[in-house]
Design an enzyme around this catalytic site. Sequence first.
Site, mmCIF file in Angstrom:
data_model
loop_
_atom_site.group_PDB
_atom_site.id
_atom_site.type_symbol
_atom_site.label_atom_id
_atom_site.label_comp_id
_atom_site.label_asym_id
_atom_site.label_seq_id
_atom_site.Cartn_x
_atom_site.Cartn_y
_atom_site.Cartn_z
ATOM 1 N N SER A 159 0.866 -1.184 0.000
ATOM 2 C CA SER A 159 0.000 0.000 0.000
ATOM 3 C C SER A 159 0.903 1.235 0.000
ATOM 4 O O SER A 159 2.070 1.151 0.405
ATOM 5 C CB SER A 159 -0.856 -0.029 1.274
ATOM 6 N N TYR A 172 -2.050 -0.875 10.201
ATOM 7 C CA TYR A 172 -2.138 -1.206 8.773
ATOM 8 C C TYR A 172 -0.890 -0.691 8.053
ATOM 9 O O TYR A 172 -0.239 -1.426 7.300
ATOM 10 C CB TYR A 172 -3.411 -0.597 8.174
HETATM 11 P P1 NDP Z 1 -11.182 -6.783 0.835
HETATM 12 O O1 NDP Z 1 -11.603 -6.367 2.201
HETATM 13 O O2 NDP Z 1 -12.131 -6.631 -0.289
HETATM 14 O O3 NDP Z 1 -10.701 -8.312 0.869
HETATM 15 C C1 NDP Z 1 -9.863 -8.752 1.888
HETATM 16 C C2 NDP Z 1 -9.691 -10.246 1.807
HETATM 17 O O4 NDP Z 1 -8.921 -10.681 2.934
HETATM 18 C C3 NDP Z 1 -11.030 -10.994 1.871
HETATM 19 O O5 NDP Z 1 -10.958 -12.134 1.062
HETATM 20 C C4 NDP Z 1 -11.113 -11.371 3.337
HETATM 21 O O6 NDP Z 1 -11.932 -12.483 3.614
HETATM 22 C C5 NDP Z 1 -9.638 -11.698 3.615
HETATM 23 N N1 NDP Z 1 -9.405 -11.668 5.063
HETATM 24 C C6 NDP Z 1 -9.627 -10.634 5.910
HETATM 25 N N2 NDP Z 1 -9.370 -11.000 7.169
HETATM 26 C C7 NDP Z 1 -8.956 -12.293 7.120
HETATM 27 C C8 NDP Z 1 -8.581 -13.248 8.095
HETATM 28 N N3 NDP Z 1 -8.603 -12.973 9.397
HETATM 29 N N4 NDP Z 1 -8.226 -14.480 7.701
HETATM 30 C C9 NDP Z 1 -8.245 -14.807 6.398
HETATM 31 N N5 NDP Z 1 -8.617 -13.963 5.416
HETATM 32 C C10 NDP Z 1 -8.971 -12.727 5.782
HETATM 33 O O7 NDP Z 1 -9.835 -5.996 0.599
HETATM 34 P P2 NDP Z 1 -9.082 -5.533 -0.748
HETATM 35 O O8 NDP Z 1 -9.404 -6.416 -1.863
HETATM 36 O O9 NDP Z 1 -9.255 -4.079 -0.859
HETATM 37 O O10 NDP Z 1 -7.573 -5.773 -0.300
HETATM 38 C C11 NDP Z 1 -6.717 -6.744 -0.894
HETATM 39 C C12 NDP Z 1 -5.281 -6.359 -0.571
HETATM 40 O O11 NDP Z 1 -4.984 -5.113 -1.210
HETATM 41 C C13 NDP Z 1 -5.051 -6.153 0.925
HETATM 42 O O12 NDP Z 1 -3.792 -6.666 1.265
HETATM 43 C C14 NDP Z 1 -5.055 -4.629 1.063
HETATM 44 O O13 NDP Z 1 -4.282 -4.223 2.155
HETATM 45 C C15 NDP Z 1 -4.438 -4.217 -0.262
HETATM 46 N N6 NDP Z 1 -4.735 -2.849 -0.688
HETATM 47 C C16 NDP Z 1 -6.021 -2.464 -1.005
HETATM 48 C C17 NDP Z 1 -6.277 -1.172 -1.426
HETATM 49 C C18 NDP Z 1 -7.658 -0.710 -1.788
HETATM 50 O O14 NDP Z 1 -7.822 0.491 -2.081
HETATM 51 N N7 NDP Z 1 -8.660 -1.565 -1.803
HETATM 52 C C19 NDP Z 1 -5.184 -0.178 -1.549
HETATM 53 C C20 NDP Z 1 -3.889 -0.680 -1.190
HETATM 54 C C21 NDP Z 1 -3.689 -1.962 -0.776
HETATM 55 P P3 NDP Z 1 -13.546 -12.249 3.766
HETATM 56 O O15 NDP Z 1 -14.074 -12.265 2.371
HETATM 57 O O16 NDP Z 1 -14.005 -13.379 4.578
HETATM 58 O O17 NDP Z 1 -13.737 -10.930 4.449
#
Ligand code: NDP
Length: 251
Positions: A159, A172
């Site tokens: 990020s 984070y």
């Molecule tokens: P989402 O919240 O849409 O998805 C997150 C995913 O992580 C989901 O599949 C979720 O599962 C899973 N997850 C969360 N907690 C756990 C846990 N305890 N154990 C196992 N799985 C878990 O997030 P994004 O798609 O936005 O994020 C994807 C990546 O991109 C992340 O690493 C984020 O930090 C990074 N990112 C995102 C940005 C954005 O603007 N969206 C910007 C910069 C970085 P479940 O479906 O069950 O919730």
Amino acid sequence: MSLDSATPREFEAPEGALADRVILITGASDGIGRALAIECAKKGALVIAQGRRRKKLKALADDIEASGGIEPILVPMDFLKAEGGVYLSLAEQIEKDFGRLDGLVHCAGMLGEMTEIEDYDAAVWQQVMHVNVTSGFALTKVLLPLLKQSKGAIVFTSSSVGRKGRAFWGAYSVSKFAVEGLAQTLADELGKADVSVNVVNPGATHTNMRAQAYPAEDKNAIATPQAVLPPFMYFLCEADRSITGHSVNAQ
Ligand code: NDP
């Protein structure tokens, strides 16, 4: 090897680019990981999809099959509850069933609190560090023998706040600095093992996590999950594993 920053951003995977490849994607039940799972399957990969909830993973499987992809392997696993043995069992199962792993993409992540360090809840801090960093380390560690055998690719998700700290982003932000450090350390160690390790910063992307951080934002003004996939696909598809140790922006 040096890398022109536009190359991953502008990459378009050809049809069948991931045929016969086995790729594990964490956080595949939602957001960017989900979009990536569908795209990898479209390009021929067998996707091993990790997410917390079976129901959301089943919906992903339906979407992949509807778009003509190979039925994915679903791995419901909550990193906050998983013991060390669970990671090892998963690695052993992959070895037994497929005998290979060509890609490991760490998309799972949690935001935690948006508050000053002074007020940050210590338990939430540990959860964020665990989901965003420690589980990625644990999974990578047990899967490395398979990835080495297959000369695979590892991709971490970072990020902007993992490169420059920003007020209120707390654990984070710190966790994403750690992800960058983990990837650099691993890339240096694996330099001669033909396993590439790279980092993608997707930038602002319309997902649940983004909506949690910016609830009032106009969702149509930011990228869709599909739009930020090219660098992930580039690192997975690139056959030259000496392209390693890079941290790139998707936007
Ligand atoms: P989402 O919240 O849409 O998805 C997150 C995913 O992580 C989901 O599949 C979720 O599962 C899973 N997850 C969360 N907690 C756990 C846990 N305890 N154990 C196992 N799985 C878990 O997030 P994004 O798609 O936005 O994020 C994807 C990546 O991109 C992340 O690493 C984020 O930090 C990074 N990112 C995102 C940005 C954005 O603007 N969206 C910007 C910069 C970085 P479940 O479906 O069950 O919730």
